[in-house]
Design a protein around this motif. Structure first.
Motif, short mmCIF file in Angstrom:
data_model
loop_
_atom_site.label_atom_id
_atom_site.label_comp_id
_atom_site.label_asym_id
_atom_site.label_seq_id
_atom_site.Cartn_x
_atom_site.Cartn_y
_atom_site.Cartn_z
N UNK A 6 5.55 12.97 -13.83
CA UNK A 6 5.17 11.61 -13.49
C UNK A 6 4.62 11.55 -12.07
N UNK A 7 5.26 12.29 -11.17
CA UNK A 7 4.86 12.25 -9.77
C UNK A 7 3.45 12.76 -9.57
N UNK A 8 3.12 13.87 -10.21
CA UNK A 8 1.83 14.51 -9.96
C UNK A 8 0.71 13.99 -10.85
N UNK A 9 1.05 13.51 -12.04
CA UNK A 9 0.00 13.20 -13.00
C UNK A 9 -0.15 11.71 -13.28
N UNK A 10 0.94 10.98 -13.30
CA UNK A 10 0.90 9.60 -13.75
C UNK A 10 0.98 8.59 -12.61
N UNK A 11 0.92 9.05 -11.39
CA UNK A 11 1.08 8.13 -10.26
C UNK A 11 -0.20 8.02 -9.43
N UNK A 12 -1.34 8.10 -10.08
CA UNK A 12 -2.62 8.02 -9.37
C UNK A 12 -2.75 6.74 -8.54
N UNK A 13 -2.38 5.57 -9.08
CA UNK A 13 -2.48 4.35 -8.26
C UNK A 13 -1.66 4.43 -6.97
N UNK A 14 -0.47 5.05 -7.06
CA UNK A 14 0.36 5.19 -5.86
C UNK A 14 -0.29 6.12 -4.85
N UNK A 15 -0.87 7.21 -5.33
CA UNK A 15 -1.55 8.14 -4.43
C UNK A 15 -2.73 7.45 -3.74
N UNK A 16 -3.47 6.66 -4.51
CA UNK A 16 -4.60 5.94 -3.93
C UNK A 16 -4.11 4.94 -2.89
N UNK A 17 -3.03 4.24 -3.20
CA UNK A 17 -2.48 3.25 -2.28
C UNK A 17 -2.02 3.90 -0.98
N UNK A 18 -1.29 5.01 -1.11
CA UNK A 18 -0.79 5.71 0.08
C UNK A 18 -1.95 6.27 0.90
N UNK A 19 -2.97 6.79 0.22
CA UNK A 19 -4.14 7.33 0.93
C UNK A 19 -4.88 6.23 1.69
N UNK A 20 -5.05 5.08 1.05
CA UNK A 20 -5.72 3.95 1.72
C UNK A 20 -4.90 3.47 2.91
N UNK A 21 -3.58 3.42 2.73
CA UNK A 21 -2.70 3.00 3.83
C UNK A 21 -2.82 3.95 5.00
N UNK A 22 -2.88 5.24 4.70
CA UNK A 22 -3.04 6.25 5.76
C UNK A 22 -4.38 6.07 6.47
N UNK A 23 -5.45 5.86 5.72
CA UNK A 23 -6.77 5.68 6.32
C UNK A 23 -6.83 4.43 7.19
N UNK A 87 16.69 1.49 -2.19
CA UNK A 87 15.66 0.53 -2.54
C UNK A 87 15.12 -0.17 -1.30
N UNK A 88 16.01 -0.49 -0.36
CA UNK A 88 15.58 -1.21 0.84
C UNK A 88 14.76 -0.33 1.77
N UNK A 89 14.76 0.99 1.52
CA UNK A 89 13.97 1.90 2.35
C UNK A 89 12.54 2.05 1.90
N UNK A 90 12.20 1.43 0.78
CA UNK A 90 10.84 1.54 0.23
C UNK A 90 9.76 1.12 1.22
N UNK A 91 9.90 -0.02 1.91
CA UNK A 91 8.87 -0.39 2.90
C UNK A 91 8.79 0.61 4.05
N UNK A 92 9.92 1.24 4.38
CA UNK A 92 9.92 2.21 5.47
C UNK A 92 9.05 3.41 5.19
N UNK A 93 8.97 3.81 3.93
CA UNK A 93 8.10 4.93 3.55
C UNK A 93 6.65 4.59 3.85
N UNK A 94 6.25 3.37 3.51
CA UNK A 94 4.89 2.92 3.76
C UNK A 94 4.60 2.84 5.26
N UNK A 95 5.60 2.41 6.02
CA UNK A 95 5.45 2.34 7.47
C UNK A 95 5.22 3.73 8.06
N UNK A 96 5.96 4.72 7.57
CA UNK A 96 5.80 6.09 8.06
C UNK A 96 4.41 6.63 7.76
N UNK A 97 3.90 6.36 6.57
CA UNK A 97 2.56 6.82 6.23
C UNK A 97 1.50 6.16 7.12
N UNK A 98 1.68 4.87 7.36
CA UNK A 98 0.76 4.16 8.24
C UNK A 98 0.84 4.70 9.66
#
Length: 208
Positions: A6-23, A87-98
Motif C-alpha cells: 500500500x505504501x509504495x504502490x497505492x499511495x500516489x496521491x500522498x506522495x504527490x501531496x508530500x512532494x508538493x508540500x516539500x516544493x 493520530x495527533x502527530x499527523x500534522x507534525x509529519x507535514x510540518x517536518x516535510x515543509x
C-alpha cells in the motif's frame, strides 16, 4: 507485506501531496533569503568564509562529523516514526516535510544570492548530491507514517475496530528501520565524499 505494498504502490496521491508540500517549503525558504537583515547577511558571510577555509585546508574531523550527521538524520527519521504512531502527530509529519524544504531552499537560495554562479556550483556539489537520496527517504518515511496513522484512525474510530494493528505495525517498523539504514549510508557519503567535492570549488570562495 500488504502494508508496504500500500505504501509504495497505492499511495500516489500522498506522495504527490508530500512532494508538493516539500516544493512549497523550498520556495518559501528561498524567499526568506530576501528577508535577511544586513547584519544577518554579514554574520552568515563570515561563517561561510571560515568554513570554506577549513574545507580547503582539510580541517574536518570526519569521525566526529559522521556521528553528528548520522544522528541528525536518524533523529529526523525517528521523529517521523513517532509522529506516525499517534493520530495527533499527523500534522507534525507535514510540518517536518515543509521544514526540510525550507532548509534546503534557504541554503541554496542564499548561496546563489550571495555568490551568483559560484554559489549555484557549490550548491550542486555540496547540497544536491546527498539530498537527492535524503528527500526520497524522508518522503517514503512520511507517507508510511501518514498511512499507518490513517490506518489507526480507521481501525480505532470507525467500523474496523476489531482489525489487528500487529501486521501494519510490524511492516511500519520494518520500513522505518530500512530507511534508517539508508540514512546511515547517506551520512557516510555526506561525511566522506561531499567535503571532497567541496574542495574542488572552495578556492573560488577564499579571499586572497
Amino acid at each position: 507485506m500488504p502494508f508496504l505494498k500500500h505504501t509504495f504502490r497505492d499511495q500516489t496521491p500522498l506522495y504527490v501531496f508530500v512532494a508538493v508540500l516539500f516544493l512549497v517549503g523550498v520556495i518559501f525558504g528561498a524567499l526568506m533569503v530576501g528577508a535577511l537583515t544586513l547584519d544577518q547577511q554579514q554574520d552568515l558571510a563570515g561563517y561561510l568564509d571560515n568554513f570554506f577555509v577549513s574545507i580547503h585546508q582539510g580541517n574536518v574531523n570526519e569521525s566526529h562529523s559522521f556521528f553528528d550527521i548520522t544522528m541528525l538524520h536518524l533523529k529526523w527519521i525517528g521523529l517521523i516514526f513517532i509522529l506516525g504512531l499517534s493520530v495527533i502527530g499527523l500534522p507534525g509529519i507535514l510540518v517536518l516535510d515543509f521544514l526540510k524544504g525550507v532548509l534546503i531552499g534557504f541554503s541554496v537560495g542564499y548561496l546563489v544570492a550571495q555568490y551568483s554562479w559560484k554559489g549555484l556550483l557549490l550548491a550542486l556539489l555540496s547540497i544536491a548530491p546527498h539530498n537527492l537520496f535524503i528527500i526520497p527517504v524522508l518522503m517514503i518515511s512520511s507517507v508510511a507514517a501518514i498511512t499507518f496513522s490513517l490506518h489507526m484512525i480507521r481501525s480505532r474510530f470507525f467500523m474496523q475496530r476489531n482489525q489487528s494493528l500487529k501486521r501494519p505495525l510490524t511492516s511500519y517498523i520494518t520500513l522505518t528501520l530500512a530507511m534508517a539504514l539508508l540514512m546511515v549510508g547517506i551520512s557516510s557519503f555526506e561525511t566522506f565524499v561531499t567535503p571532497v567535492l567541496m574542495q574542488w570549488v572552495t578556492p573560488l570562495f577564499i579571499k586572497v
